[in-house]
Design an enzyme around this catalytic site. Structure first.
Site, mmCIF file in Angstrom:
data_model
loop_
_atom_site.group_PDB
_atom_site.id
_atom_site.type_symbol
_atom_site.label_atom_id
_atom_site.label_comp_id
_atom_site.label_asym_id
_atom_site.label_seq_id
_atom_site.Cartn_x
_atom_site.Cartn_y
_atom_site.Cartn_z
ATOM 1 N N SER A 130 0.869 -1.187 0.000
ATOM 2 C CA SER A 130 0.000 0.000 0.000
ATOM 3 C C SER A 130 0.905 1.237 0.000
ATOM 4 C CB SER A 130 -0.842 -0.047 1.277
ATOM 5 O OG SER A 130 -1.375 1.217 1.583
ATOM 6 N N TYR A 181 -3.135 -1.124 9.936
ATOM 7 C CA TYR A 181 -3.027 -1.268 8.481
ATOM 8 C C TYR A 181 -1.609 -0.901 8.029
ATOM 9 C CZ TYR A 181 -4.447 -0.956 3.554
ATOM 10 O OH TYR A 181 -4.559 -1.142 2.192
HETATM 11 P P1 NDP Z 1 -11.681 -5.230 -1.584
HETATM 12 O O1 NDP Z 1 -12.380 -5.013 -0.288
HETATM 13 O O2 NDP Z 1 -12.407 -4.999 -2.859
HETATM 14 O O3 NDP Z 1 -11.067 -6.703 -1.627
HETATM 15 C C1 NDP Z 1 -10.531 -7.319 -0.505
HETATM 16 C C2 NDP Z 1 -10.580 -8.803 -0.759
HETATM 17 O O4 NDP Z 1 -10.012 -9.508 0.341
HETATM 18 C C3 NDP Z 1 -12.007 -9.309 -0.936
HETATM 19 O O5 NDP Z 1 -12.038 -10.018 -2.134
HETATM 20 C C4 NDP Z 1 -12.229 -10.235 0.262
HETATM 21 O O6 NDP Z 1 -13.015 -11.340 -0.141
HETATM 22 C C5 NDP Z 1 -10.808 -10.650 0.603
HETATM 23 N N1 NDP Z 1 -10.650 -11.012 2.008
HETATM 24 C C6 NDP Z 1 -10.750 -10.190 3.098
HETATM 25 N N2 NDP Z 1 -10.574 -10.897 4.218
HETATM 26 C C7 NDP Z 1 -10.351 -12.191 3.834
HETATM 27 C C8 NDP Z 1 -10.124 -13.398 4.541
HETATM 28 N N3 NDP Z 1 -10.059 -13.435 5.890
HETATM 29 N N4 NDP Z 1 -9.927 -14.523 3.841
HETATM 30 C C9 NDP Z 1 -9.990 -14.513 2.488
HETATM 31 N N5 NDP Z 1 -10.192 -13.401 1.763
HETATM 32 C C10 NDP Z 1 -10.382 -12.265 2.437
HETATM 33 O O7 NDP Z 1 -10.386 -4.324 -1.492
HETATM 34 P P2 NDP Z 1 -9.241 -3.896 -2.520
HETATM 35 O O8 NDP Z 1 -9.380 -4.600 -3.806
HETATM 36 O O9 NDP Z 1 -9.190 -2.436 -2.474
HETATM 37 O O10 NDP Z 1 -7.967 -4.435 -1.733
HETATM 38 C C11 NDP Z 1 -7.148 -5.483 -2.185
HETATM 39 C C12 NDP Z 1 -5.774 -5.332 -1.576
HETATM 40 O O11 NDP Z 1 -5.199 -4.102 -2.024
HETATM 41 C C13 NDP Z 1 -5.768 -5.261 -0.047
HETATM 42 O O12 NDP Z 1 -4.632 -5.946 0.443
HETATM 43 C C14 NDP Z 1 -5.652 -3.785 0.228
HETATM 44 O O13 NDP Z 1 -5.085 -3.520 1.477
HETATM 45 C C15 NDP Z 1 -4.759 -3.361 -0.916
HETATM 46 N N6 NDP Z 1 -4.789 -1.926 -1.211
HETATM 47 C C16 NDP Z 1 -5.928 -1.329 -1.679
HETATM 48 C C17 NDP Z 1 -5.908 0.032 -1.982
HETATM 49 C C18 NDP Z 1 -7.079 0.748 -2.535
HETATM 50 O O14 NDP Z 1 -6.986 1.984 -2.712
HETATM 51 N N7 NDP Z 1 -8.194 0.118 -2.821
HETATM 52 C C19 NDP Z 1 -4.711 0.830 -1.776
HETATM 53 C C20 NDP Z 1 -3.590 0.094 -1.268
HETATM 54 C C21 NDP Z 1 -3.645 -1.232 -1.004
HETATM 55 P P3 NDP Z 1 -14.123 -12.043 0.817
HETATM 56 O O15 NDP Z 1 -14.797 -10.966 1.589
HETATM 57 O O16 NDP Z 1 -15.004 -12.791 -0.117
HETATM 58 O O17 NDP Z 1 -13.323 -12.982 1.695
#
Ligand code: NDP
Length: 253
Positions: A143, A156
């Protein structure tokens, strides 16, 4: 250099947001995708979308990446169903936006377990499979908070700083196995995760636009290219790095 035909890629959190953007890129390059997340309906929808792209037999495996047994089962099932594992994208992540003085230990642990410990568990679980395949690629999602600090993101930020150091350690440790491990540091990307932040943090949307040389928020499809690069032979001499994909957000002081 960018051909992934015959490769199998696990994408944690691949049922939406950045993970699905990466999965689309990997599928278009020919990889067979294993969507690994908790929400099975969302995962099945992602599988249908990848099938429509002509991807090679994508599948969904339900996993909670915070649970060691569940992660071990994911690696077993992916290998049983696909015959091999070549690529792991550690993308699953959550955020709890609170300053440290308001954050419970359980909330701290939930963020660290989901964002950082999960990457260790998943990498360790796939390692023997990558070895068996003669090498492989691990892409960890960091991130901007791998670099910067924000007052409302102690857990985070700690998890995402940790991702960069974990990446270096795994890269050093598994280079003899021909496994390259790199991190991608997304800027501000339009996903479910940031929708809430836009609602909760006044002025965030405008601040991101003002600071970004690109003049826009990113979207999940901005991650297709970097995923293919880091998953393919084009990056065989690239390991242990952390690459911002942020429209230039991190270059300004
Ligand atoms: P989303 O919330 O769209 O996606 C997060 C994903 O993580 C979901 O698909 C969710 O699926 C999965 N997830 C969460 N907890 C669990 C768990 N315990 N087991 C399995 N799967 C899990 O967020 P983003 O696409 O934005 O984020 C994706 C990554 O990018 C993250 O690591 C985030 O920190 C990082 N990021 C995002 C930024 C942004 O601006 N959006 C910026 C910087 C980093 P489900 O609920 O079905 O399990």
């Amino acid at each position: 250099m960018f051909d992934l035909k015959g490769k199998v890629a696990i994408v944690t959190g691949g049922n939406g947001g950045i993970g699905l953007g990466m999965a689309r890129g990997l599928a278009r390059a020919g990889a067979r995708i294993v969507i690994a997340a908790r929400d099975t309906e969302k995962s099945e929808a992602a599988v249908r979308e990848l099938e429509a792209l002509g991807g090679a037999g994508p599948l969904a495996v339900r996993v909670d990446v915070t649970d060691e047994m569940s992660v071990e089962a994911l690696a077993r099932e992916a290998a049983d169903q696909c015959g091999r594992i070549d690529i792991l994208v550690n993308n699953a992540g959550i955020n709890i936006r609170k300053p440290a003085h308001d954050l419970d230990l359980s909330e701290w642990r939930a963020v660290l377990d989901t964002n950082l410990t999960s990457a260790f568990l998943c990498a360790r679980a796939v390692h023997p499979h990558l070895q068996r395949a003669g090498g492989g690629k691990i892409i960890n999602i960091g991130s901007m908070l791998s670099i910067f600090g924000l007052p409302f993101a102690p857990a985070y930020g700690a998890s995402k700083g940790g991702i960069v150091q974990l990446t270096k350690s795994l890269a050093a440790s598994w280079a003899p196995d021909n496994i390259q491990v790199n991190a991608v540091l997304p800027g501000w990307i339009e996903t479910d995760l940031t929708q809430q932040a836009r609602r909760d943090v006044p002025g965030l949307h405008e601040r991101v636009l003002a600071r970004s040389p690109s003049g826009r928020w990113g979207n999940p499809d901005d991650f297709a290219g970097i995923a293919v690069f880091l998953a393919g032979a084009a990056s065989d001499f690239v390991t242990g790095t952390a690459i911002p994909v942020d429209g230039g957000y991190s270059i300004l002081g």
